[in-house]
Motif scaffolding. Sequence first.
Motif, mmCIF file in Angstrom:
data_model
loop_
_atom_site.group_PDB
_atom_site.id
_atom_site.type_symbol
_atom_site.label_atom_id
_atom_site.label_comp_id
_atom_site.label_asym_id
_atom_site.label_seq_id
_atom_site.Cartn_x
_atom_site.Cartn_y
_atom_site.Cartn_z
ATOM 1 N N THR A 14 0.483 -0.745 -0.285
ATOM 2 C CA THR A 14 -0.181 0.114 0.606
ATOM 3 C C THR A 14 0.942 1.079 0.221
ATOM 4 O OG1 THR A 14 -1.905 -0.562 1.560
ATOM 5 C CG2 THR A 14 -1.956 1.140 1.488
ATOM 6 N N GLY A 15 1.266 2.445 -1.454
ATOM 7 C CA GLY A 15 1.729 3.549 -1.168
ATOM 8 C C GLY A 15 0.772 4.686 -0.879
ATOM 9 N N SER A 16 -0.185 4.550 -0.374
ATOM 10 C CA SER A 16 -0.503 5.955 -0.622
ATOM 11 C C SER A 16 -1.571 5.887 0.696
ATOM 12 C CB SER A 16 -1.383 6.846 -2.046
ATOM 13 O OG SER A 16 -2.030 7.542 -1.478
ATOM 14 N N ILE A 17 -1.756 7.095 0.982
ATOM 15 C CA ILE A 17 -3.721 6.871 3.071
ATOM 16 C C ILE A 17 -4.421 7.824 1.845
ATOM 17 C CG2 ILE A 17 -3.491 8.146 4.411
ATOM 18 C CD1 ILE A 17 -0.894 7.813 5.351
ATOM 19 N N ASN A 18 -4.596 9.449 1.274
ATOM 20 C CA ASN A 18 -6.314 9.460 0.561
ATOM 21 C C ASN A 18 -6.221 9.741 -1.442
ATOM 22 O OD1 ASN A 18 -7.302 10.869 2.407
ATOM 23 N ND2 ASN A 18 -4.899 12.583 3.034
ATOM 24 N N ALA A 19 -4.608 9.222 -2.151
ATOM 25 C CA ALA A 19 -4.765 9.400 -3.045
ATOM 26 C C ALA A 19 -4.805 7.589 -3.456
ATOM 27 C CB ALA A 19 -3.489 9.379 -4.283
ATOM 28 N N LEU A 42 -0.222 22.701 -4.157
ATOM 29 C CA LEU A 42 -0.125 21.080 -3.838
ATOM 30 C C LEU A 42 0.422 20.470 -5.126
ATOM 31 C CD1 LEU A 42 -2.086 19.447 -1.866
ATOM 32 C CD2 LEU A 42 -3.784 18.886 -4.050
ATOM 33 N N ARG A 43 1.361 19.466 -5.292
ATOM 34 C CA ARG A 43 2.514 19.320 -6.021
ATOM 35 C C ARG A 43 1.545 17.185 -5.830
ATOM 36 N NH1 ARG A 43 5.258 20.506 -2.248
ATOM 37 N NH2 ARG A 43 6.631 19.382 -0.909
ATOM 38 N N TRP A 44 2.388 16.535 -6.478
ATOM 39 C CA TRP A 44 2.374 14.864 -6.613
ATOM 40 C C TRP A 44 2.791 14.377 -5.691
ATOM 41 C CZ3 TRP A 44 0.903 12.977 -11.652
ATOM 42 C CH2 TRP A 44 1.029 13.567 -13.010
ATOM 43 N N GLU A 45 1.836 13.283 -5.533
ATOM 44 C CA GLU A 45 2.767 11.973 -4.556
ATOM 45 C C GLU A 45 4.082 11.696 -5.738
ATOM 46 O OE1 GLU A 45 0.179 10.445 -1.773
ATOM 47 O OE2 GLU A 45 0.426 9.052 -3.082
ATOM 48 N N ASP A 60 5.669 13.078 -0.455
ATOM 49 C CA ASP A 60 4.779 14.102 -0.677
ATOM 50 C C ASP A 60 3.672 13.453 -0.477
ATOM 51 O OD1 ASP A 60 6.724 16.539 -1.106
ATOM 52 O OD2 ASP A 60 6.963 15.671 -2.587
ATOM 53 N N LEU A 61 2.900 12.976 0.655
ATOM 54 C CA LEU A 61 2.385 11.940 0.353
ATOM 55 C C LEU A 61 1.234 13.006 0.459
ATOM 56 C CD1 LEU A 61 2.677 9.239 3.373
ATOM 57 C CD2 LEU A 61 2.584 9.390 0.742
#
Length: 1007
Positions: A170-175, A679-682, A713-714
């Motif tokens: 799992t690599g993201s929290i909100n994406a 805001l920028r890329w994860e 950058d999460l």
Amino acid sequence: MPKKLISTLLALILFCQIKYIFGQNTISGVVYDSGDHQPLIGATVMANHNNQGTVTDLLGSFTLVVPEGADVLKISYTGYKVKEVPIDGDRIIVNLDVSSTLLDQVTVIGYGTQQRTEINGAVTVKTASEIDDMPVTTVQSVLQTGVAGVQVTQLNGKLGQPINVRIRGTGSINATNEPMYILDGVILTDESRTFTSSNIPLNPLANLNLNDIESITILKDAAATAIYGARASNGVVLITTKKGRVGQQQLQARFEYGLSYPTHNRKWLNADQYLTLWDEAFANVANDDGLVFGGSAEEWKDQNLITWRDGYDTDWQSLIYANPAKTLEGQISASGGNEKSSFYLSGGYLNQEGILIGNQLDRINTRLNLTHRFKDNLDFGSNLSFSYLLNNRVAPDNNWATPGQIIAQPPVQPARDPDIPERYYENTIYPNPLLTRKNSKWTSALYGTIGNLYFNWNLIPGLTWHSDLGMDFKIQDDDLWQGSRMVSINFEPGGFAYTSFRTILNYGTNHYFSVEKKVDKFHFELTNGLSLQKENFHYNRVAGRNFPNDLFRNIQNAAEIFQGREWEEGWRNLSYFSRANFDVKKMYLLAASIRYEGDSRFGTDHRYGLFPSIALGWIISAAPFYPEGKIISYLKLRASYGITGNTPLDNFPYQGLYFGSQYSGLPATIQTSIANPDLRWERTAQANVGMDIGFLDDRILMQIDLYRKRTQDLLLQVNIPSTSGFASQLQNAGKLENAGVEIDIQAYILTGQLKWKSSFQLAFNRNRVTDLNGQVIDSGFGNRVMEGEPMGVFFQPEYAGVDTQNGDALYIRNQQLSATEVDRTTTNNIAEAEKVIVGNPHPDFTFSFSNQLRWRNISLDWTFQGVYGNQIYNYGAYWQMDGFSWFDNQDQRILNRWQQPGDQTDVPQLRFLNNNQHSSRFVEDGSYLRLKNMTLSYQIPQNLLSRLGTSGVKLYVTGNNIFTCTRYQGWDPEVRGDFLGRPISLGIDFYSVPQARTFMAGFQITF
């Protein structure tokens, strides 16, 4: 003179014709499997010089006219080693050996193809032959076995539900954490666009027909995925559909029929046990007069369990299942081609009943794939499919209307009304889910068109221009009606209905030039291009209530239209990409790619991201110094590093958003989010080191990969001062990492008359959140995200069992006494126990083990699959093992409760109205081993079919989810609550019904 000239010319022409005719050779022969000497149907036979060729017939025979000068025939067949045979005489017998598919196959990669030996990244391929033998109906289910590093979680046993796929953790929290799916070059719409009003999405891949798929390629490391940039952090799944083949006309029909049952039934108290234990729970808390809050046990039961004296003993669990559920599937396809054109045409129908009453899925698919060569250097093609899917759905797990919550009903209450047997009983302690069977309807209809057009133009030798235009167009129509008798569930006495309609147009175009050059021992390939992608989304919803009666179900008949919504949104993406492959002597390999990508979901100053990768490979076994004839016949080292990206789920997260509303009957504007132009890329950086090893002339192939993925950058909802008017803001704050090892072994154990192929996959992954900007995130269902720990760990008081003297539940205090000392004493007051980490939803490792046996015309395939080391929080057990804090029926494990001093048990004393507490008591081992599928097939001998003109008839029986070994006490260790949309809500079981155990029989006939 003229007559003499004419005679001379005619003689010359005749001589040339005779010389040409007699200069050609007619070669015939038969192609066999070298192991069992069975004829191979459809093997390709090519002559050198002019590449003239043919294919073998039903008996493996061929006849080919070869021109003068041709001296070699090249024979190839899928799954076998290519063989070159010198032309010596006019008849040839050819025996082909089984090939190592890992090394010989041509693999689809980003914007091109490569031979497996040339690939430096971590890539796994599932071929059509593997997919055809799997008794599943979704693409994600195919990935559950035979792919190291991929964990697939079926939410529950409901049809049409999404299936979670995690490639390397799992690599993201909100994406999103789902991989990117690409079908014939078309990026498919993800499930975030298919949500219904109940917050439960559809499976966006459920409308794909597996029979149309030629291969599925899973790209796992950054070297393979970075060329796709956006969303490639979660891996990429490339799906290629079947095409027609030159010289091979084929008509194939397939029919299957099957029955499904729940994989597991739990054990609940019967009526006698229920009344005995409920009375015991009441007596344990009653005062000296036998009363609780002024009422006796009989009075409490008379008021809440009206029928408890009538002798009912209802097995509620059995009433939610359609036992058995039936599945019917039919498929027909035709394919063929010549030197100019090829085609593949198919149609399919699936009618699938779910194991839950009222749950059904119908699907219709059609597909047409065409290719045409206009000139020797120009070809054109198209892939087009249409699908219609109708899903009769059931309520989500956290709704009283869902079938799974029926087990809370006491067995002393009837399912049907004693006075009106044709009606379901309405005075149950909780709303009766059976009411939904005849008094409600929830359908989701999904219309899908996926297609593309493309051309390849070979401008000059070695330079090709490719262009394509593709789209994924979906229309989703959701309708829900609940009648007046559903008032106990929807609280609308006059009935309730809503309808929603959405269109999703996801389209894009790719244009790229490919250069390939070979000079002596050097081979060079370069691809440069651009990609444009756009999605438009339009949504309408209207709801009404209070209908004249239950015969009126359309919203126009409602007395009150109380809700109307509409919105439209979208996003755009522009990318430039380049990839270079370079090798020396097919031994030293170098690959590099870069993608420069802009996305409208970010602010102007941070819209573009750069995603590079580089990979190196060394085929050691190709070196001159490598000795021949060794046990290790193939040895390759690989290393790669790259960066990939991820985007927010919302389309306008960098902007401050508003929506129109009303206040006191006047129009008003309400702000819903605060702007963040920064805001920028994860970004995920991934390093991979791998080794490919072949043993015994490549009969045993091993692939080992070690990787580390670091995401920074999460996209996090960060707490901000409330003076802003908001509690949080989406920001780039946080880091996490995944690291692991993957092992993939394929072995051709026997290759003679008895063939035995075996494969084994094993994957370890460690997930850890390394930075949250000082925050702690709770899911509300027992999961927590905190620095230094895996994402979504279970954070609860630690249960310590039962006090043997009084039956109290005990908890460990876990209070920090000093920097190194923790109070591990117990207490019966849960308020004195600190919450700690009590479980991890991530497994220590996942594995699968597959085997294929073939003897003559009989094949047997089976696959075991499982996970080990994860925990599941059985959230529903809070009520199912609570010792009668109300009137819920209880799991039979409650029989082992504490009753008298000295009892040794982990089940506390039963106490009515004594509210239970969430703790590690309900955290269970989620490890399991499952016989995922097994197929037995029989190919009718060709000599019995030749008169019928068929090239093959296969009969087969197959099973899915056949049996499971687990210590988990819930319905199914492989499920998760379907209403838990956040990625951090992992491993939560909340009345989640089990998957289906399915047995099917079918036949396939080929002409």
